[in-house]
Design an enzyme around this catalytic site. Structure first.
Site, PDB file in Angstrom:
ATOM      1  N   HIS A 108       0.830  -1.204   0.000  1.00 47.85           N
ATOM      2  CA  HIS A 108       0.000   0.000   0.000  1.00 47.85           C
ATOM      3  C   HIS A 108       0.871   1.264   0.000  1.00 47.85           C
ATOM      4  CE1 HIS A 108      -3.509  -2.471   0.550  1.00 47.85           C
ATOM      5  NE2 HIS A 108      -3.004  -2.999   1.642  1.00 47.85           N
ATOM      6  N   ARG A 123       5.680   3.289 -10.504  1.00 51.89           N
ATOM      7  CA  ARG A 123       6.698   4.306 -10.262  1.00 51.89           C
ATOM      8  C   ARG A 123       7.295   4.759 -11.591  1.00 51.89           C
ATOM      9  NH1 ARG A 123       9.915   1.208  -5.532  1.00 51.89           N
ATOM     10  NH2 ARG A 123       9.192  -0.616  -6.720  1.00 51.89           N
ATOM     11  N   GLU A 168       5.160  -4.368 -12.418  1.00 54.82           N
ATOM     12  CA  GLU A 168       6.509  -3.887 -12.732  1.00 54.82           C
ATOM     13  C   GLU A 168       7.236  -4.845 -13.654  1.00 54.82           C
ATOM     14  OE1 GLU A 168       7.034  -1.337  -8.582  1.00 54.82           O
ATOM     15  OE2 GLU A 168       7.925  -3.334  -8.717  1.00 54.82           O
TER      16      GLU A 168
END
EC number: 3.6.1.57
Length: 339
Positions: free
Chosen positions: A19, A150, A253
Site C-alpha cells: 500500500h 513508479r 513492474e
C-alpha cells in the site's frame, strides 16, 4: 485556491509494504504539481518512505474510528483532499471522512466494500464498475490504463523487448513470505541447468533459512537482493528473461520490463489481479500457490518452457500499458484539488 493532498497508507514488514509503494507511485506523479503530506502510523516502516517526502505520523493511540476527527483537527477539509490506500479504509471509514467534508480518492483491489469515495481507482485488468456498490457521486478509474507504477517503470513500459533465450530468472514474493514460496521457487529454478543466474529479491520480514542454504550451495548462480530502490530493482529485472512472482504490484513492474512470467496468488487481494492478467494472456497460469512445493514449480516451468508461447505473452504485456498513465492520474486528481 489549490488544495494540498494527504496521502494515507500504512505498511511494515509483517503486514506488507504494497500500500505504501502504490501511493509512492502517485506521489511521484503529482509532487511537481501539488503540495502534499504523506500520513502513516508510527508502526509503519518509515525507512522505506523517501526522505524528501513531507511525512506526518498519526499517533498509535488514535483508532481508525477516531481518525476522521483527528484528520479534521489537524488538516482542514477546506484545504486538503485525501488519497487513501489500505484495506482498513472500509465503507465506515470512507463515510466518516466524507462527513468531514473531504474529497476522497480510494485505491482498491478487492471490490468488496460499498464505496463512499469520490473516486475509486482499481488497476486490476478486466475490473468493471458493475463489480461495485457505491454512492451516486462516485466515479471510477479502472484497469491498467490507471496502473499505479513508479516513474522508472512507466518509462520502461513504453519500450519494446524481445526474448531471444531463457537463462536468467527473477523471484520475488515480498513481505514475510509465510509459505516460503521464495525458497521453493528458487530451489526449483536452481534444479534446472538452463538457468545460469537466479536473482532473488527478499521481502523486509523474510526470515526463512532455506534461501541462505541455497546461497551456500550455489554461490555463483544465486544472487540475493534486499531493500532495492526502484531504479536498482528495474535494473535487476532487465537482466532477467523469466520470472516467478505473485499477482501484486511486482507483477505490474515485471510486465513493464516484459518477460516470461509464472504468476499466481496466495492471499485474497491478489486473485482479482491474477485473473485479469491471465485473461489478457500476459502470464502463465500458477493459480493458488498456498500449498505449492518445489515439485509444483518444477512441473510448471518444464511445461512453460516447452510451450513456445513466448512472443504472445510479451505482446500481451506490451499492450497493457501506454504512455498516458501519468497524465490520466493528473487529470483525475486535478479537479478535486481545484474545487
Amino acid at each position: 485556491m489549490t488544495k494540498k493532498i494527504i496521502f494515507r497508507a500504512d505498511g511494515n514488514g509483517e503486514t506488507g509494504l504494497g500500500h505504501l509503494y502504490r501511493l509512492f507511485s502517485l506521489v511521484e506523479t503529482v509532487r511537481d504539481h501539488y503540495e502534499f503530506v504523506f500520513l502513516t502510523k508510527a508502526s509503519s516502516t518509515h525507512s522505506v518512505i523517501p526522505e524528501s517526502y513531507n511525512l506526518g505520523v498519526i499517533p498509535e493511540n488514535s483508532s481508525l474510528s477516531e481518525e476522521a476527527n483527528w484528520l479534521s483537527e489537524n488538516f482542514s477539509a477546506e484545504n486538503h483532499i485525501i488519497i487513501a490506500d489500505g484495506y482498513q479504509f472500509n465503507a465506515a471509514y470512507q463515510k466518516a471522512i466524507k462527513s468531514k467534508g473531504y474529497k476522497l480518492v480510494y485505491i482498491d483491489d478487492l471490490a468488496s466494500e460499498h464505496m463512499y469515495a469520490d473516486v475509486v481507482v482499481n488497476h486490476s485488468p478486466n475490473i468493471a464498475q458493475s463489480n461495485y456498490k457505491c454512492e451516486t457521486y462516485t466515479n471510477f478509474a479502472l484497469g491498467t490504463k490507471y496502473a499505479l507504477l513508479r516513474p522508472i517503470f512507466l518509462k520502461l513500459a513504453k519500450q519494446s523487448r524481445s526474448i531471444e533465450k531463457i537463462d536468467t530468472a527473477f523471484v520475488c514474493f515480498g513481505g514475510a513470505d509465510l509459505f516460503d514460496l521464495t525458497g521453493k521457487a528458487t530451489k526449483a529454478l536452481l534444479g534446472m541447468s538452463l538457468f545460469t543466474i537466479v536473482h532473488v529479491v527478499l521481502g523486509a520480514a523474510y526470515q526463512h533459512e532455506n534461501i541462505l542454504m541455497l546461497k551456500e550451495s550455489h554461490p555463483d548462480r544465486l544472487k540475493i537482493h534486499k531493500n532495492l530502490s526502484a531504479e536498482a530493482l528495474a535494473k535487476v529485472m532487465q537482466s532477467c528473461n523469466f520470472a516467478i512472482a505473485p499477482s501484486s504490484t511486482i507483477l505490474y513492474e515485471l510486465s513493464c520490463i516484459k518477460m516470461l512470467i509464472l504468476s499466481g496468488y496466495y492471499v485474497d487481494n491478489q486473485e482479482l489481479i491474477y485473473k485479469g492478467f491471465l485473461c489478457k494472456k500476459a502470464i502463465f497460469k500458477g493459480g493458488n500457490m498456498t500449498n505449492y512445493q518445489e515439485s509444483d514449480f518444477s512441473e510448471l516451468m518444464h511445461s512453460i518452457l516447452n510451450s513456445g508461447q513466448f512472443e504472445e505473452q510479451i505482446r500481451a504485456q506490451q499492450n497493457m500499458f501506454d504512455d498516458q498513465i501519468a497524465s490520466r492520474h493528473l487529470k483525475l486528481i486535478g479537479p478535486l484539488c481545484c474545487e
